[in-house]
Motif scaffolding. Structure first.
Motif, mmCIF file in Angstrom:
data_model
loop_
_atom_site.group_PDB
_atom_site.id
_atom_site.type_symbol
_atom_site.label_atom_id
_atom_site.label_comp_id
_atom_site.label_asym_id
_atom_site.label_seq_id
_atom_site.Cartn_x
_atom_site.Cartn_y
_atom_site.Cartn_z
ATOM 1 N N UNK A 183 0.834 -1.207 0.000
ATOM 2 C CA UNK A 183 0.000 0.000 0.000
ATOM 3 C C UNK A 183 0.866 1.253 0.000
ATOM 4 N N UNK A 184 1.931 1.250 0.820
ATOM 5 C CA UNK A 184 2.843 2.400 0.836
ATOM 6 C C UNK A 184 3.490 2.600 -0.536
ATOM 7 N N UNK A 185 3.860 1.500 -1.187
ATOM 8 C CA UNK A 185 4.458 1.595 -2.520
ATOM 9 C C UNK A 185 3.485 2.186 -3.528
ATOM 10 N N UNK A 186 2.228 1.727 -3.472
ATOM 11 C CA UNK A 186 1.217 2.274 -4.393
ATOM 12 C C UNK A 186 0.972 3.751 -4.109
ATOM 13 N N UNK A 187 0.954 4.127 -2.826
ATOM 14 C CA UNK A 187 0.764 5.522 -2.450
ATOM 15 C C UNK A 187 1.904 6.388 -2.991
ATOM 16 N N UNK A 188 3.137 5.895 -2.875
ATOM 17 C CA UNK A 188 4.274 6.654 -3.409
ATOM 18 C C UNK A 188 4.177 6.779 -4.923
ATOM 19 N N UNK A 189 3.749 5.697 -5.606
ATOM 20 C CA UNK A 189 3.571 5.759 -7.056
ATOM 21 C C UNK A 189 2.529 6.804 -7.434
ATOM 22 N N UNK A 190 1.408 6.841 -6.680
ATOM 23 C CA UNK A 190 0.364 7.828 -6.967
ATOM 24 C C UNK A 190 0.883 9.244 -6.734
ATOM 25 N N UNK A 191 1.645 9.445 -5.651
ATOM 26 C CA UNK A 191 2.208 10.772 -5.379
ATOM 27 C C UNK A 191 3.183 11.177 -6.476
ATOM 28 N N UNK A 192 3.965 10.211 -6.938
ATOM 29 C CA UNK A 192 4.924 10.527 -8.008
ATOM 30 C C UNK A 192 4.186 10.926 -9.278
ATOM 31 N N UNK A 193 3.124 10.185 -9.611
ATOM 32 C CA UNK A 193 2.342 10.532 -10.808
ATOM 33 C C UNK A 193 1.677 11.889 -10.650
ATOM 34 N N UNK A 194 1.289 12.236 -9.421
ATOM 35 C CA UNK A 194 0.635 13.522 -9.168
ATOM 36 C C UNK A 194 1.641 14.664 -9.071
ATOM 37 N N UNK A 195 2.926 14.333 -9.076
ATOM 38 C CA UNK A 195 3.944 15.369 -9.030
ATOM 39 C C UNK A 195 4.427 15.689 -7.632
ATOM 40 N N UNK A 196 3.897 15.002 -6.621
ATOM 41 C CA UNK A 196 4.330 15.269 -5.248
ATOM 42 C C UNK A 196 5.715 14.661 -4.987
ATOM 43 N N UNK A 197 6.050 13.593 -5.677
ATOM 44 C CA UNK A 197 7.362 12.963 -5.559
ATOM 45 C C UNK A 197 7.970 12.862 -6.950
ATOM 46 N N UNK A 198 9.276 12.871 -7.004
ATOM 47 C CA UNK A 198 9.956 12.680 -8.277
ATOM 48 C C UNK A 198 10.997 11.595 -8.109
ATOM 49 N N UNK A 199 11.272 10.914 -9.179
ATOM 50 C CA UNK A 199 12.268 9.849 -9.169
ATOM 51 C C UNK A 199 13.660 10.455 -8.998
ATOM 52 N N UNK A 200 14.412 9.953 -8.027
ATOM 53 C CA UNK A 200 15.737 10.495 -7.716
ATOM 54 C C UNK A 200 16.688 10.359 -8.907
#
Length: 188
Positions: free
Chosen positions: A105-122
């Motif tokens: 669930x945490x992994x999916x949440x991070x993926x959703x945040x990345x797609x939404x622009x809240x996180x970016x791939x290092x």
């Protein structure tokens, strides 16, 4: 099912009492350390059947599986502590399957945040920054050549311009470090 005191059972009836197939009970006899030495059963051979003392067999298996369960719980708690750090105490008692669900669930949440622009791939960010800074250096270093393509400037003027461009690069580098440090500390 009440058995007379001292009753000895063969493989099929003992497996039936345990609610398993004979193949499972035989595997336990072969694989569980100390089972045979406990006196719970005697192996059969050359046409002789296995003989089980039901009480000893049940006691041994209860203790074995209780210890195995405790080991699994301890293992899950160690994994929780590694994965959750300070939050591990609040997650006490969660088994490995539940932990896997939480981590998924945490992994999916991070993926959703990345797609939404809240996180970016290092890795992508590192590549972008390297390309941007390389291009900025290239522009600063080639600017004097573009301003004097024929090399007509006197050497002292060229030296002053080159020194000024090096100063620009050093200031850019210092500014970049300040920004990166601010990001690491959570400030802009």
């Amino acid at each position: 099912m009440a058995l007379p005191r001292g009753e000895i059972l063969t493989s099929q009836p003992m497996a039936g009492i345990l609610g398993v197939r004979w193949a499972t009970l035989r595997d336990w006899c072969d694989e569980i350390d100390g089972f045979e030495q406990s006196g719970a059963f005697m192996r059969g051979s050359n046409g002789l059947k296995y003989e089980f003392c039901p009480v000893r067999t049940i006691w041994f298996l209860i203790e074995h599986f209780r210890a195995l369960t405790e080991t699994e719980i301890e293992k899950a708690e160690r994994i929780n502590a590694m994965a959750l750090g300070a939050d591990a105490q609040t997650m006490r008692g969660i088994d490995l399957d539940d932990m896997k669900k939480i981590l998924d669930t945490q992994g999916r949440l991070m993926d959703m945040r990345e797609r939404a622009g809240a996180l970016v791939d290092a890795g992508t960010t590192r590549t972008v920054l390297n390309q941007v800074f390389s291009r900025m250096q290239e522009v600063a270093l080639t600017a004097p050549q573009e301003l004097d393509p024929s090399g007509q400037w006197p050497p002292e003027v060229r030296a002053i311009i080159d020194k000024a461009m090096q100063g620009v690069l050093l200031r850019q580098r210092a500014a970049a470090r300040t920004v990166i440090e601010g990001l690491r500390q959570g400030t802009d």
